[in-house]
Design an enzyme around this catalytic site. Structure first.
Site, PDB file in Angstrom:
ATOM      1  N   TYR A  69       0.807  -1.108   0.036  1.00  0.00           N
ATOM      2  CA  TYR A  69      -0.109   0.009  -0.074  1.00  0.00           C
ATOM      3  C   TYR A  69       0.702   1.220   0.123  1.00  0.00           C
ATOM      4  O   TYR A  69       0.438   2.205  -0.471  1.00  0.00           O
ATOM      5  CB  TYR A  69      -0.872  -0.079   1.090  1.00  0.00           C
ATOM      6  CG  TYR A  69      -2.054  -1.057   1.020  1.00  0.00           C
ATOM      7  CD1 TYR A  69      -3.140  -0.726   0.089  1.00  0.00           C
ATOM      8  CD2 TYR A  69      -2.134  -2.338   1.499  1.00  0.00           C
ATOM      9  CE1 TYR A  69      -4.360  -1.771  -0.337  1.00  0.00           C
ATOM     10  CE2 TYR A  69      -3.011  -3.155   1.020  1.00  0.00           C
ATOM     11  CZ  TYR A  69      -3.986  -2.957   0.309  1.00  0.00           C
ATOM     12  OH  TYR A  69      -4.796  -3.915   0.079  1.00  0.00           O
ATOM     13  N   ARG A  77       1.333   1.886  -3.531  1.00  0.00           N
ATOM     14  CA  ARG A  77      -0.026   2.406  -4.250  1.00  0.00           C
ATOM     15  C   ARG A  77      -0.068   3.593  -3.971  1.00  0.00           C
ATOM     16  O   ARG A  77      -0.433   4.531  -4.582  1.00  0.00           O
ATOM     17  CB  ARG A  77      -1.052   1.630  -3.676  1.00  0.00           C
ATOM     18  CG  ARG A  77      -1.219   0.201  -3.735  1.00  0.00           C
ATOM     19  CD  ARG A  77      -1.374  -0.515  -5.055  1.00  0.00           C
ATOM     20  NE  ARG A  77      -0.513  -0.198  -6.007  1.00  0.00           N
ATOM     21  CZ  ARG A  77       0.886  -0.981  -5.969  1.00  0.00           C
ATOM     22  NH1 ARG A  77       0.758  -2.073  -4.917  1.00  0.00           N
ATOM     23  NH2 ARG A  77       1.807  -0.814  -6.888  1.00  0.00           N
ATOM     24  N   HIS A 108     -14.956   1.343  -0.190  1.00  0.00           N
ATOM     25  CA  HIS A 108     -13.943   0.309   0.297  1.00  0.00           C
ATOM     26  C   HIS A 108     -12.616   0.863   1.007  1.00  0.00           C
ATOM     27  O   HIS A 108     -11.469   0.485   1.080  1.00  0.00           O
ATOM     28  CB  HIS A 108     -13.393  -0.127  -1.007  1.00  0.00           C
ATOM     29  CG  HIS A 108     -14.375  -1.257  -1.578  1.00  0.00           C
ATOM     30  ND1 HIS A 108     -14.567  -1.684  -2.715  1.00  0.00           N
ATOM     31  CD2 HIS A 108     -15.560  -1.494  -0.900  1.00  0.00           C
ATOM     32  CE1 HIS A 108     -15.552  -2.507  -2.966  1.00  0.00           C
ATOM     33  NE2 HIS A 108     -16.323  -2.488  -2.061  1.00  0.00           N
ATOM     34  N   GLY A 146     -17.581   2.639 -15.081  1.00  0.00           N
ATOM     35  CA  GLY A 146     -16.417   1.867 -14.955  1.00  0.00           C
ATOM     36  C   GLY A 146     -16.398   0.688 -13.904  1.00  0.00           C
ATOM     37  O   GLY A 146     -15.212   0.412 -13.127  1.00  0.00           O
ATOM     38  N   SER A 199     -17.748  -3.395 -12.916  1.00  0.00           N
ATOM     39  CA  SER A 199     -18.214  -4.674 -13.451  1.00  0.00           C
ATOM     40  C   SER A 199     -19.438  -5.115 -13.107  1.00  0.00           C
ATOM     41  O   SER A 199     -20.113  -5.830 -13.402  1.00  0.00           O
ATOM     42  CB  SER A 199     -16.859  -5.928 -13.018  1.00  0.00           C
ATOM     43  OG  SER A 199     -17.190  -6.139 -11.849  1.00  0.00           O
TER      44      SER A 199
END
Length: 230
Positions: free
Chosen positions: A55, A58, A106, A171, A173
């Site tokens: 992370y 990221r 999230h 964007g 699924s």
């Protein structure tokens, strides 16, 4: 006059165009790691240093990318509508584009919390390493909802969806639950726009559904133009 509410559900596809890699692109591997190694409580217990480093990388990458035309177009909608963005993304690109109401389902890469005290959230300007603790002495971890953990904001997101006059899905699924279930909480007959190059949705299930099989940077701009002129 009260503005109509637009709820935007955004997923990895909108951030991918800014250069943020998504784990779905790599068959369950995220930057070469098995997803459960770096995005689950079990993975963190087993190897906290690996997870923290993942992370940290990221977070560094996030500083090198910028919001794209999809993020920016959504800001324009606020001139005419009450816009709430419910995002599955953990980056801050919606914020940096200028959107004012954003709910992160999230978690957020730029925040952290103690392992034992999850409700006190801190800003996370840089790296977290093993041994970094919160004010109560608990090891710090990214403020991210990992697989197997509760999604604390989901009830609030449901309430927003129940009040929507228009729904935009961008964007995503629509395969990751509980976020994927949110489409079922909007009022019947409201306009729904689904913007994704590979939209995975059964059109016959939803009235007033418009599918735009394009990437966010072009598809969102088209929908925003239509809504601003309607």
């Amino acid at each position: 006059m009260e503005k109509e509410k637009i709820v935007v559900l955004s997923g990895a596809g909108i951030s991918a165009e800014s250069g943020i890699k998504t784990f779905r692109d790599a068959d369950g591997l995220w930057e070469g790691h098995d997803i459960m190694e770096v995005a689950s409580p079990i993975g963190f217990d087993k190897n906290p240093a690996l997870v923290l480093d993942f992370y940290n990388q990221r977070r560094r990458q996030l500083k090198e990318v910028a919001p794209n035309e999809g993020h920016k177009a959504l800001v324009t909608l606020e001139e005419k509508y009450d816009v709430i963005i419910v995002t599955q993304n953990v980056d801050n690109l919606h914020e940096r584009a200028g959107s004012s109401k954003i709910m992160h389902l999230h978690g957020e890469l730029t925040k952290m919390r103690g392992v034992q005290y999850p409700y006190k959230i801190y800003d996370c300007p840089g790296d977290i390493v093993v041994g970094d603790v919160c004010e109560r002495g608990s090891q710090l971890r990214p403020h991210i909802v990992w697989f197997g953990e509760d999604v604390p904001m989901i009830e609030t997101a449901v309430t927003e969806c129940e009040q929507a006059a228009i729904l935009l899905i961008i964007g995503t699924s629509m395969q990751v639950y509980p976020a994927a279930s949110l489409i079922n909480f909007v009022p019947q007959n409201i306009p729904i726009y689904f913007i994704d190059p590979n939209p995975a949705v059964n059109q016959s299930l939803y009235q007033n559904l418009t599918v735009i099989a394009e990437k966010a940077s072009t598809g969102v701009s088209k929908v925003v133009e239509e809504l601003m002129n309607s």
